[in-house]
Design a protein around this motif. Sequence first.
Motif, PDB file in Angstrom:
ATOM      1  N   ASP A   1       1.067  -0.827  -0.146  1.00 15.93           N
ATOM      2  CA  ASP A   1      -0.067  -0.029  -0.525  1.00 15.93           C
ATOM      3  C   ASP A   1       0.802   1.276  -0.013  1.00 15.93           C
ATOM      4  N   GLY A   2       2.148   1.402   0.053  1.00 12.47           N
ATOM      5  CA  GLY A   2       3.091   2.334  -0.225  1.00 12.47           C
ATOM      6  C   GLY A   2       2.494   3.349   1.249  1.00 12.47           C
ATOM      7  N   LEU A   3       3.508   2.528   2.028  1.00  9.48           N
ATOM      8  CA  LEU A   3       2.849   2.912   3.625  1.00  9.48           C
ATOM      9  C   LEU A   3       3.947   3.844   3.793  1.00  9.48           C
ATOM     10  N   ASN A   4       5.351   3.808   3.410  1.00  9.44           N
ATOM     11  CA  ASN A   4       6.589   4.439   3.873  1.00  9.44           C
ATOM     12  C   ASN A   4       7.431   4.458   2.461  1.00  9.44           C
ATOM     13  N   THR A   5       7.897   5.369   2.344  1.00 11.95           N
ATOM     14  CA  THR A   5       8.796   6.191   1.001  1.00 11.95           C
ATOM     15  C   THR A   5      10.494   6.195   1.997  1.00 11.95           C
ATOM     16  N   ASP A   6      10.747   5.211   3.149  1.00 13.59           N
ATOM     17  CA  ASP A   6      12.097   5.916   3.312  1.00 13.59           C
ATOM     18  C   ASP A   6      12.443   4.498   3.783  1.00 13.59           C
ATOM     19  N   LEU A   7      13.361   4.168   3.308  1.00 16.71           N
ATOM     20  CA  LEU A   7      14.272   2.565   3.327  1.00 16.71           C
ATOM     21  C   LEU A   7      14.246   2.276   4.761  1.00 16.71           C
ATOM     22  N   THR A   8      15.269   3.375   5.104  1.00 18.96           N
ATOM     23  CA  THR A   8      15.416   3.120   6.360  1.00 18.96           C
ATOM     24  C   THR A   8      15.079   2.524   7.882  1.00 18.96           C
ATOM     25  N   GLU A   9      13.365   3.591   7.238  1.00 16.26           N
ATOM     26  CA  GLU A   9      12.505   3.599   7.937  1.00 16.26           C
ATOM     27  C   GLU A   9      11.980   1.664   8.151  1.00 16.26           C
ATOM     28  N   ILE A  10      11.900   1.597   6.427  1.00 15.85           N
ATOM     29  CA  ILE A  10      11.518  -0.545   6.306  1.00 15.85           C
ATOM     30  C   ILE A  10      11.918  -1.191   6.594  1.00 15.85           C
ATOM     31  N   PHE A  11      13.170  -1.475   6.641  1.00 12.67           N
ATOM     32  CA  PHE A  11      14.064  -2.101   7.539  1.00 12.67           C
ATOM     33  C   PHE A  11      14.068  -2.108   9.288  1.00 12.67           C
ATOM     34  N   ILE A  12      14.381  -0.320   9.916  1.00 15.53           N
ATOM     35  CA  ILE A  12      14.354  -1.039  11.086  1.00 15.53           C
ATOM     36  C   ILE A  12      12.999  -1.901  11.655  1.00 15.53           C
ATOM     37  N   SER A  13      11.783  -1.138  10.955  1.00 16.10           N
ATOM     38  CA  SER A  13      10.034  -1.231  11.170  1.00 16.10           C
ATOM     39  C   SER A  13      10.083  -3.345  10.783  1.00 16.10           C
ATOM     40  N   SER A  14      10.785  -3.508  10.381  1.00 17.90           N
ATOM     41  CA  SER A  14      10.713  -5.000   9.839  1.00 17.90           C
ATOM     42  C   SER A  14      11.468  -5.824  11.108  1.00 17.90           C
ATOM     43  N   ALA A  15      12.486  -5.054  11.777  1.00 19.70           N
ATOM     44  CA  ALA A  15      12.504  -5.967  12.516  1.00 19.70           C
ATOM     45  C   ALA A  15      12.433  -5.654  13.778  1.00 19.70           C
ATOM     46  N   LEU A  16      11.377  -4.892  14.005  1.00 25.14           N
ATOM     47  CA  LEU A  16      10.990  -4.973  15.296  1.00 25.14           C
ATOM     48  C   LEU A  16       9.606  -5.253  14.827  1.00 25.14           C
ATOM     49  N   GLY A  17       9.340  -5.483  14.060  1.00 23.94           N
ATOM     50  CA  GLY A  17       7.937  -6.460  12.974  1.00 23.94           C
ATOM     51  C   GLY A  17       8.210  -7.802  13.463  1.00 23.94           C
ATOM     52  N   ASP A  18       9.690  -8.443  13.540  1.00 22.07           N
ATOM     53  CA  ASP A  18      10.370  -9.433  13.566  1.00 22.07           C
ATOM     54  C   ASP A  18      10.197 -10.134  15.110  1.00 22.07           C
ATOM     55  N   GLY A  19      10.413  -9.173  16.139  1.00 20.63           N
ATOM     56  CA  GLY A  19      10.477  -8.993  17.471  1.00 20.63           C
ATOM     57  C   GLY A  19      11.910  -8.378  17.624  1.00 20.63           C
ATOM     58  N   ALA A  20      12.579  -8.195  17.236  1.00 17.91           N
ATOM     59  CA  ALA A  20      13.574  -6.832  18.021  1.00 17.91           C
ATOM     60  C   ALA A  20      12.503  -5.772  19.128  1.00 17.91           C
ATOM     61  N   THR A  21      13.517  -5.443  19.669  1.00 16.25           N
ATOM     62  CA  THR A  21      12.841  -4.131  20.948  1.00 16.25           C
ATOM     63  C   THR A  21      13.681  -3.954  20.684  1.00 16.25           C
ATOM     64  N   PRO A  22      14.050  -2.030  20.708  1.00 18.57           N
ATOM     65  CA  PRO A  22      13.935  -0.998  20.033  1.00 18.57           C
ATOM     66  C   PRO A  22      16.159  -0.577  20.892  1.00 18.57           C
ATOM     67  N   LYS A  23      15.839  -1.372  22.230  1.00 15.20           N
ATOM     68  CA  LYS A  23      17.523  -1.792  22.726  1.00 15.20           C
ATOM     69  C   LYS A  23      17.897  -3.174  21.669  1.00 15.20           C
ATOM     70  N   SER A  24      17.178  -4.018  21.590  1.00 16.30           N
ATOM     71  CA  SER A  24      17.842  -5.000  21.181  1.00 16.30           C
ATOM     72  C   SER A  24      18.783  -4.734  19.489  1.00 16.30           C
ATOM     73  N   LEU A  25      17.557  -3.417  18.759  1.00 21.71           N
ATOM     74  CA  LEU A  25      18.580  -3.589  17.296  1.00 21.71           C
ATOM     75  C   LEU A  25      19.868  -3.261  17.099  1.00 21.71           C
ATOM     76  N   PRO A  26      20.188  -4.592  16.440  1.00 21.21           N
ATOM     77  CA  PRO A  26      21.973  -4.047  15.559  1.00 21.21           C
ATOM     78  C   PRO A  26      22.290  -2.923  14.730  1.00 21.21           C
ATOM     79  N   MET A  27      21.639  -2.527  15.069  1.00 19.59           N
ATOM     80  CA  MET A  27      21.701  -0.942  14.713  1.00 19.59           C
ATOM     81  C   MET A  27      23.398  -0.504  12.994  1.00 19.59           C
ATOM     82  N   GLU A  28      24.520  -1.299  13.488  1.00 20.10           N
ATOM     83  CA  GLU A  28      24.781  -1.228  12.753  1.00 20.10           C
ATOM     84  C   GLU A  28      25.303  -1.944  11.531  1.00 20.10           C
TER      85      GLU A  28
END
Length: 413
Positions: free
Chosen positions: A256-283
């Motif tokens: 549905d084209g809900l976002n145009t920012d790829l970085t936000e897509i990757f971060i939100s996908s990790a959160l959706g898979d079960g990561a937490t804000p503290k556990s995200l390995p951002m690098e």
Amino acid sequence: MANKRTGIRILTVLIAVAAVVGAAAWYKLLRPVPQVLADDTMVEYFKYGSIGTEDAAGLPYWIWMVLPKVFPEYLPRPGGWASLGFTWEQGRPMPIGFSKKTIGFERVGINCALCHSGSVRRTPTGVPTALPGAPATSVDALGYQRFLFQCASDPRFNADNILGAIGAIYDMPLIDRLLYRYLLIPATRKALLEQQEAFVWTDIRPVWGRGRIDPFNPVKVALLDVDPGDTIGNADMMPIWNLRPKVQGGMAFHWDGLNTDLTEIFISSALGDGATPKSLPMERIDALQEWAMDLEPPKLEDFFPGSVDAALARSGEPVFAANCAQCHGPGGANTGNVRKVDGDDWAGAPPDRHRADMWTKEAADAYNEYGEKYDWDFDNFRSTTAYLSPRLDGIWARAPYLHNGSVPYLGEM
């Protein structure tokens, strides 16, 4: 005075014992160990690397390993985990899309490749070849979740049965057996039953089916505290090929084209898979995104030489250019844009609107607010009530077709 010295000694001993017990508990339950993969390539990390889902959503590795042996009747057919459609490379202990990481004890999580890695066989009985970035057309994600719930609901999910199955394949050290018996097995069962209760709403909706997933109603429930209502988000899994030209062309993402920012897509996908804000390995996620930017689709001729009729393809090219390229060709005027579900340009065949209606303004606003207190942020989530006009990269390896996977074969399109 003697009583005072005795009291001090006792207190000192108690503090020392508490420190030892605390250190031991940290070591066996919380000690993070860097993940070691078979090699340092990004494709290896994509397939088996941790994106932070093991911390809060991970399952103890040895419990995960034996569940298909203890509860085979809850799987769709013989074959263990492979019966749920996971892509399994020969010689690997786990399917693609699963990661193993030690945080005190070995834990199993999922990663992006679970939904974005497919496979193809050159012959009906041949060994499947993994296609990184392809939609996982055979994976039954909801079936996996429900299998875990059924296991946890069975009274045989207990220490005697689980440890007995583990003991048949692994000589577990005594202290680990005690840890599993008195903590990990009962805690895992409790957590799965709580998750089952939280996801009871999936029982009154159509099953996702193989190659499909509801990617955002679970996010509403688990992260955003947004009621899914009666919305249905079931959608075909999408490929992640040719991301760089898509970003450069200003294309939107998701059906549905809900976002145009790829970085936000990757971060939100990790959160959706079960990561937490503290556990995200951002690098690592940043590096994964950079690698995926140049991931190209597989070529049909590389797998099936001679399968393309060059003359027929040349005759079809102008047909595609005249009728399809505007919305689905690279550089097309509408490629990567969204078209309103209630618009008048659907050639008499308006689409199923469930997926487009599922992502509401309330959900988008909640997700944009969710990231405000972290180093990363969300600003570009939106509700479109529309569907994307995607490029057709690697279309031969993407069946079934359309946003809801309702067309099984390319010829039927």
